[in-house]
Scaffold this motif. Structure first.
Motif, short mmCIF file in Angstrom:
data_model
loop_
_atom_site.label_atom_id
_atom_site.label_comp_id
_atom_site.label_asym_id
_atom_site.label_seq_id
_atom_site.Cartn_x
_atom_site.Cartn_y
_atom_site.Cartn_z
N ALA A 1 -5.80 48.35 69.18
CA ALA A 1 -4.83 48.86 67.84
C ALA A 1 -6.53 50.30 67.76
CB ALA A 1 -4.87 47.34 66.73
N LEU A 2 -7.54 49.65 66.89
CA LEU A 2 -8.39 49.89 66.36
C LEU A 2 -8.81 51.06 67.65
CD1 LEU A 2 -10.50 47.58 64.39
CD2 LEU A 2 -8.97 49.11 63.95
N ALA A 3 -8.83 50.99 69.30
CA ALA A 3 -9.38 52.18 69.84
C ALA A 3 -8.28 53.29 70.05
CB ALA A 3 -9.30 50.90 71.06
N ASN A 4 -6.93 53.16 69.77
CA ASN A 4 -5.87 53.32 69.96
C ASN A 4 -5.43 54.33 68.70
OD1 ASN A 4 -5.42 53.02 73.08
ND2 ASN A 4 -5.98 51.39 72.78
N GLY A 5 -5.86 54.45 67.96
CA GLY A 5 -5.63 55.44 66.91
C GLY A 5 -5.03 54.39 65.11
N GLY A 6 -5.37 53.23 65.38
CA GLY A 6 -5.07 52.51 64.10
C GLY A 6 -6.20 52.51 63.33
N ALA A 7 -6.67 51.70 62.37
CA ALA A 7 -7.34 51.82 61.33
C ALA A 7 -7.66 50.38 60.81
CB ALA A 7 -7.32 52.75 60.31
N LYS A 8 -8.46 50.31 60.70
CA LYS A 8 -9.30 48.65 59.78
C LYS A 8 -8.97 48.39 58.28
CE LYS A 8 -13.21 46.26 58.34
NZ LYS A 8 -14.53 46.12 58.39
N ALA A 9 -8.03 47.93 58.31
CA ALA A 9 -6.82 47.21 57.25
C ALA A 9 -8.33 46.28 55.92
CB ALA A 9 -5.97 46.59 57.22
N LYS A 10 -8.79 45.31 56.69
CA LYS A 10 -8.97 44.34 56.14
C LYS A 10 -9.98 43.68 57.39
CE LYS A 10 -7.10 41.35 54.33
NZ LYS A 10 -5.93 40.14 54.26
#
Length: 133
Positions: free
Chosen positions: A91-100
């Motif tokens: 997720a983080l490598a493909n456009g997601g952002a860290k939530a917590k």
């Protein structure tokens, strides 16, 4: 008791959403997908209907969110800690952002991310032996 769940979420860009969740290892049921909706398969009886804003608005009588607030947190249980990391890292490598920050309680481990539309996802693993008395 219910036998299936369909979470409905608005999305801004169908191609971006398809690429994002595909990179996480998920598939889509094309029989229930069209130019206004993607049927994301999360498990045997678990689905997310990812809808254009106009189609999403057809299902509610209230105003829809503008993406600046959290209306839901979608939590998915997986089989092991490695799956938690695999999905969250993808997720983080493909456009997601860290939530917590990751949460590690030994018997339970989870990570979270925001998808490209800002929806909050939690990926978690729990060891049932951690609850035995």
């Amino acid at each position: 008791m219910a036998s299936q769940i369909f979470v409905n979420l608005p999305i801004a860009d169908q191609a971006r959403t398809r690429a994002f969740f595909g990179a996480l290892g998920f598939t889509f049921n094309e029989a229930f997908s069209d130019e206004n909706a993607l049927n994301l398969v999360l498990g045997d009886s678990l689905f997310a209907m990812l809808l254009s804003p106009e189609r999403f608005a057809d299902f509610t009588v209230k105003p829809t969110s503008d993406g600046t607030s959290t209306e839901a947190i979608i939590a998915l249980g997986v089989d092991n800690r490695e799956d938690v990391d695999r999905i969250a890292d993808a997720a983080l490598a493909n456009g997601g952002a860290k939530a917590k920050d990751p949460q590690d309680m030994g018997f339970m481990y989870g990570r979270s991310f925001l998808d490209p539309d800002g929806h909050h996802w939690e990926i978690m693993w729990m060891d049932p032996k951690g609850f035995e008395g």
